[in-house]
Scaffold this active site. Structure first.
Site, mmCIF file in Angstrom:
data_model
loop_
_atom_site.group_PDB
_atom_site.id
_atom_site.type_symbol
_atom_site.label_atom_id
_atom_site.label_comp_id
_atom_site.label_asym_id
_atom_site.label_seq_id
_atom_site.Cartn_x
_atom_site.Cartn_y
_atom_site.Cartn_z
ATOM 1 N N ILE A 40 18.693 1.290 -3.333
ATOM 2 C CA ILE A 40 19.019 0.367 -4.690
ATOM 3 C C ILE A 40 18.250 0.845 -5.736
ATOM 4 O O ILE A 40 18.551 0.642 -6.779
ATOM 5 C CB ILE A 40 18.916 -1.100 -4.273
ATOM 6 C CG1 ILE A 40 17.635 -1.496 -3.665
ATOM 7 C CG2 ILE A 40 19.980 -1.484 -3.217
ATOM 8 C CD1 ILE A 40 17.481 -3.002 -3.322
ATOM 9 N N ASP A 89 2.545 6.909 -5.847
ATOM 10 C CA ASP A 89 2.586 6.428 -4.391
ATOM 11 C C ASP A 89 2.092 4.958 -4.313
ATOM 12 O O ASP A 89 0.876 4.791 -4.958
ATOM 13 C CB ASP A 89 1.772 7.484 -3.717
ATOM 14 C CG ASP A 89 1.926 7.170 -2.270
ATOM 15 O OD1 ASP A 89 2.049 6.061 -1.875
ATOM 16 O OD2 ASP A 89 1.860 8.263 -1.319
ATOM 17 N N ASN A 116 10.490 -1.699 -7.170
ATOM 18 C CA ASN A 116 11.302 -1.683 -6.236
ATOM 19 C C ASN A 116 11.077 -1.060 -5.023
ATOM 20 O O ASN A 116 11.436 -1.285 -3.788
ATOM 21 C CB ASN A 116 12.747 -0.951 -6.837
ATOM 22 C CG ASN A 116 13.558 -0.411 -5.615
ATOM 23 O OD1 ASN A 116 14.470 -1.241 -5.220
ATOM 24 N ND2 ASN A 116 13.461 0.811 -5.203
ATOM 25 N N SER A 169 11.794 -8.625 -3.913
ATOM 26 C CA SER A 169 11.149 -9.192 -2.677
ATOM 27 C C SER A 169 12.476 -9.282 -1.514
ATOM 28 O O SER A 169 13.243 -8.146 -1.662
ATOM 29 C CB SER A 169 10.680 -10.674 -3.126
ATOM 30 O OG SER A 169 10.377 -11.363 -1.789
ATOM 31 N N TYR A 198 5.649 -7.654 7.100
ATOM 32 C CA TYR A 198 6.714 -7.370 6.051
ATOM 33 C C TYR A 198 6.878 -8.587 4.948
ATOM 34 O O TYR A 198 7.035 -8.602 4.028
ATOM 35 C CB TYR A 198 7.990 -6.900 6.589
ATOM 36 C CG TYR A 198 9.082 -6.510 5.595
ATOM 37 C CD1 TYR A 198 8.730 -5.643 4.757
ATOM 38 C CD2 TYR A 198 10.344 -7.275 5.603
ATOM 39 C CE1 TYR A 198 9.799 -5.077 3.840
ATOM 40 C CE2 TYR A 198 11.367 -7.036 4.759
ATOM 41 C CZ TYR A 198 11.253 -5.965 3.715
ATOM 42 O OH TYR A 198 11.994 -5.718 3.004
ATOM 43 N N LYS A 202 6.540 -9.363 1.226
ATOM 44 C CA LYS A 202 7.474 -9.632 0.350
ATOM 45 C C LYS A 202 7.085 -11.153 -0.314
ATOM 46 O O LYS A 202 7.631 -11.410 -1.453
ATOM 47 C CB LYS A 202 8.805 -9.881 1.196
ATOM 48 C CG LYS A 202 9.342 -8.395 1.586
ATOM 49 C CD LYS A 202 9.798 -7.649 0.429
ATOM 50 C CE LYS A 202 8.976 -6.319 -0.073
ATOM 51 N NZ LYS A 202 9.956 -5.513 -1.123
HETATM 52 N N1 LIG Z 1 17.923 -2.852 2.164
HETATM 53 C C1 LIG Z 1 17.835 -4.031 2.419
HETATM 54 O O1 LIG Z 1 18.694 -4.809 3.135
HETATM 55 C C2 LIG Z 1 16.656 -5.144 1.608
HETATM 56 C C3 LIG Z 1 16.617 -6.313 1.789
HETATM 57 C C4 LIG Z 1 15.816 -7.041 1.043
HETATM 58 C C5 LIG Z 1 14.938 -6.511 0.311
HETATM 59 N N2 LIG Z 1 14.854 -4.953 0.252
HETATM 60 C C6 LIG Z 1 13.953 -4.346 -0.571
HETATM 61 O O2 LIG Z 1 14.403 -3.498 -1.615
HETATM 62 C C7 LIG Z 1 13.636 -2.485 -2.094
HETATM 63 C C8 LIG Z 1 14.324 -1.172 -2.007
HETATM 64 O O3 LIG Z 1 14.445 -0.793 -0.687
HETATM 65 P P1 LIG Z 1 15.959 -0.034 -0.019
HETATM 66 O O4 LIG Z 1 16.658 -0.817 0.873
HETATM 67 O O5 LIG Z 1 16.559 0.700 -1.489
HETATM 68 O O6 LIG Z 1 15.270 0.967 0.684
HETATM 69 P P2 LIG Z 1 14.979 2.787 0.893
HETATM 70 O O7 LIG Z 1 16.496 3.287 0.502
HETATM 71 O O8 LIG Z 1 14.351 3.023 1.904
HETATM 72 O O9 LIG Z 1 14.168 2.992 -0.607
HETATM 73 C C9 LIG Z 1 13.072 2.683 -0.572
HETATM 74 C C10 LIG Z 1 12.241 3.465 -1.758
HETATM 75 O O10 LIG Z 1 10.822 3.182 -1.838
HETATM 76 C C11 LIG Z 1 10.040 4.408 -1.600
HETATM 77 N N3 LIG Z 1 8.769 4.267 -1.002
HETATM 78 C C12 LIG Z 1 8.399 3.893 0.135
HETATM 79 N N4 LIG Z 1 7.026 4.041 0.241
HETATM 80 C C13 LIG Z 1 6.535 4.305 -0.746
HETATM 81 C C14 LIG Z 1 5.379 4.611 -1.310
HETATM 82 N N5 LIG Z 1 4.185 4.541 -0.555
HETATM 83 N N6 LIG Z 1 5.082 5.142 -2.663
HETATM 84 C C15 LIG Z 1 6.334 5.180 -3.433
HETATM 85 N N7 LIG Z 1 7.611 4.905 -3.034
HETATM 86 C C16 LIG Z 1 7.763 4.480 -1.822
HETATM 87 C C17 LIG Z 1 11.095 5.284 -0.866
HETATM 88 O O11 LIG Z 1 10.542 6.845 -1.033
HETATM 89 P P3 LIG Z 1 10.672 7.816 -0.096
HETATM 90 O O12 LIG Z 1 12.225 7.974 -0.141
HETATM 91 O O13 LIG Z 1 9.891 9.037 -0.535
HETATM 92 O O14 LIG Z 1 10.581 7.318 1.390
HETATM 93 C C18 LIG Z 1 12.345 4.961 -1.728
HETATM 94 O O15 LIG Z 1 12.332 5.576 -2.553
HETATM 95 C C19 LIG Z 1 12.486 -2.721 -1.130
HETATM 96 O O16 LIG Z 1 11.408 -3.244 -1.604
HETATM 97 C C20 LIG Z 1 12.981 -3.450 0.167
HETATM 98 O O17 LIG Z 1 11.732 -4.339 0.717
HETATM 99 C C21 LIG Z 1 15.848 -4.328 0.611
#
Ligand SMILES: NC(=O)c1ccc[n+]([C@@H]2O[C@H](COP(=O)([O-])OP(=O)(O)OC[C@H]3O[C@@H](n4cnc5c(N)ncnc54)[C@H](OP(=O)(O)O)[C@@H]3O)[C@@H](O)[C@H]2O)c1
Length: 322
Positions: A40, A89, A116, A169, A198, A202
């Site tokens: 996202i 990072d 994010n 979050s 986790y 959050k």
């Molecule tokens: N997906 C869901 O259902 C969901 C639900 C509730 C909340 N969220 C929240 O939404 C946010 C985005 O998640 P997403 O679903 O889009 O997941 P995602 O596709 O896994 O994307 C996560 C992003 O965070 C980056 N990241 C992870 N660790 C990092 C670090 N140490 N330093 C810098 N960047 C880092 C990843 O980079 P890399 O590509 O290099 O790993 C990736 O760009 C998160 O905060 C998550 O907790 C998601």
């Protein structure tokens, strides 16, 4: 009724949010989206950029950031100078400081920060002295501290529209036990499951938004937080790392029921740039998908806890940066 039920368990309600119609022109504005290379975060970058915003993708992998930029500029060849890789990072405090310096040197304004990036349900590990998932909060705290002077300057410019900070979050903040932000040892403690840790991270994302907003009294800066939805993204890497084959089975069986990243990004895009956030004077509020104000848990509403987290985060950034 179904929409209400769906939103209670973390899915989208029936609210429509049309990015094209509801976002203003963002030409001349500058944004930072952490984790903008995937999921996202990537969709958020795309939405802001398509509206004319210059967007910094604050990412840990230069290759992934450049691949994401290439995917976007295929749409609009020649406009790659408005998409910029910013090394960042979450687990490296020095990268937050450096990112702040880079922005100060290269930009006279910063209008939007979308915090994010994150990992979910990761196996227990201390990274640079801090529990790996707690960095979901601490890395963003350090980044926002580093860019706060630029955010304030932008907000104070004559005729400025509101500056936005969005803290991503999750409904999983409900899984956190009562947080104890009194020391590094307490946030680093082992819990009964990775989901509790986790949840703690959050919940901290919400407390951070509340505490930051409280410290911005009188500033034209709006800080809000959200659960984006249960979305089909790479975030499931965490449960796979924690549970192995069983994690893969969960991933395979749940993915078809999840929201798309396009829908899952809508609530943070709304908070980052929609006019309605100004019109309704949203500050320090929690939202669920899509773009709907909601009430987080009692712990999340506890201002003492938000202040305790703020003090610990300030101390940790000082202590771990030396
Ligand atoms: N997906 C869901 O259902 C969901 C639900 C509730 C909340 N969220 C929240 O939404 C946010 C985005 O998640 P997403 O679903 O889009 O997941 P995602 O596709 O896994 O994307 C996560 C992003 O965070 C980056 N990241 C992870 N660790 C990092 C670090 N140490 N330093 C810098 N960047 C880092 C990843 O980079 P890399 O590509 O290099 O790993 C990736 O760009 C998160 O905060 C998550 O907790 C998601």
């Amino acid at each position: 009724m179904l929409g209400g039920l769906a939103s209670k368990v973390g899915f989208a309600n029936s609210r429509a949010f049309d990015i094209d119609a509801d976002l203003p022109d963002l030409s001349g504005k500058v944004a930072v989206v952490t984790g903008g290379n995937d999921g996202i975060g990537f969709i958020t970058v795309r939405a802001l950029w398509r509206k004319g915003c210059k967007v910094y993708l604050a990412c840990r992998s230069e290759q992934k950031a450049r691949d994401a930029i290439a995917r976007l500029t295929k749409e609009h060849p020649g406009s790659d100078h408005t998409l910029v890789f910013l090394p960042f990072d979450l687990t490296q405090l020095a990268s937050a400081k450096k990112a702040g310096e880079t922005l100060e040197q290269n930009e006279s304004r910063l209008d939007i920060v979308v915090c994010n990036a994150g990992v979910m349900a990761w196996p227990y590990e201390l990274v640079n002295g801090v529990e790996v998932q707690f960095w979901n909060h601490l890395g963003h705290f350090a980044l926002v501290q580093a860019v706060l002077p630029l955010l304030k300057k932008t907000a104070q410019a004559p005729g400025a529209t509101s500056v936005r900070v969005v803290s991503v979050s999750s409904v999983a903040h409900q899984m956190s036990p009562k947080p104890d932000y009194s020391s590094l040892e307490s946030v680093n403690r082992q819990m009964t499951s990775t989901w509790q840790r986790y949840g703690q991270s959050k919940l901290a994302n919400i407390h951070f938004a509340v505490a930051l907003q409280n410290r911005l009294e009188g500033e034209n800066i709006r800080v809000n937080t959200l659960h984006p939805g249960n979305i089909n993204t790479s975030l499931m890497r965490g449960p796979v790392a924690s549970y192995g084959f069983f994690g893969k089975v969960i991933k395979a069986t749940t993915s078809r029921f999840l929201m798309t990243p396009d829908d899952g990004a809508k609530t943070q895009i709304y908070l980052a740039a929609s006019r309605e956030v100004d019109e309704k004077d949203y500050r320090g509020k929690y939202f669920i998908p899509i773009a709907t104000p909601a009430t987080p848990t009692a712990y999340a509403q506890d201002k003492e806890l938000a202040d305790q987290l703020w003090r610990l985060s300030e101390d940790l950034v000082k202590q771990l940066s030396t």
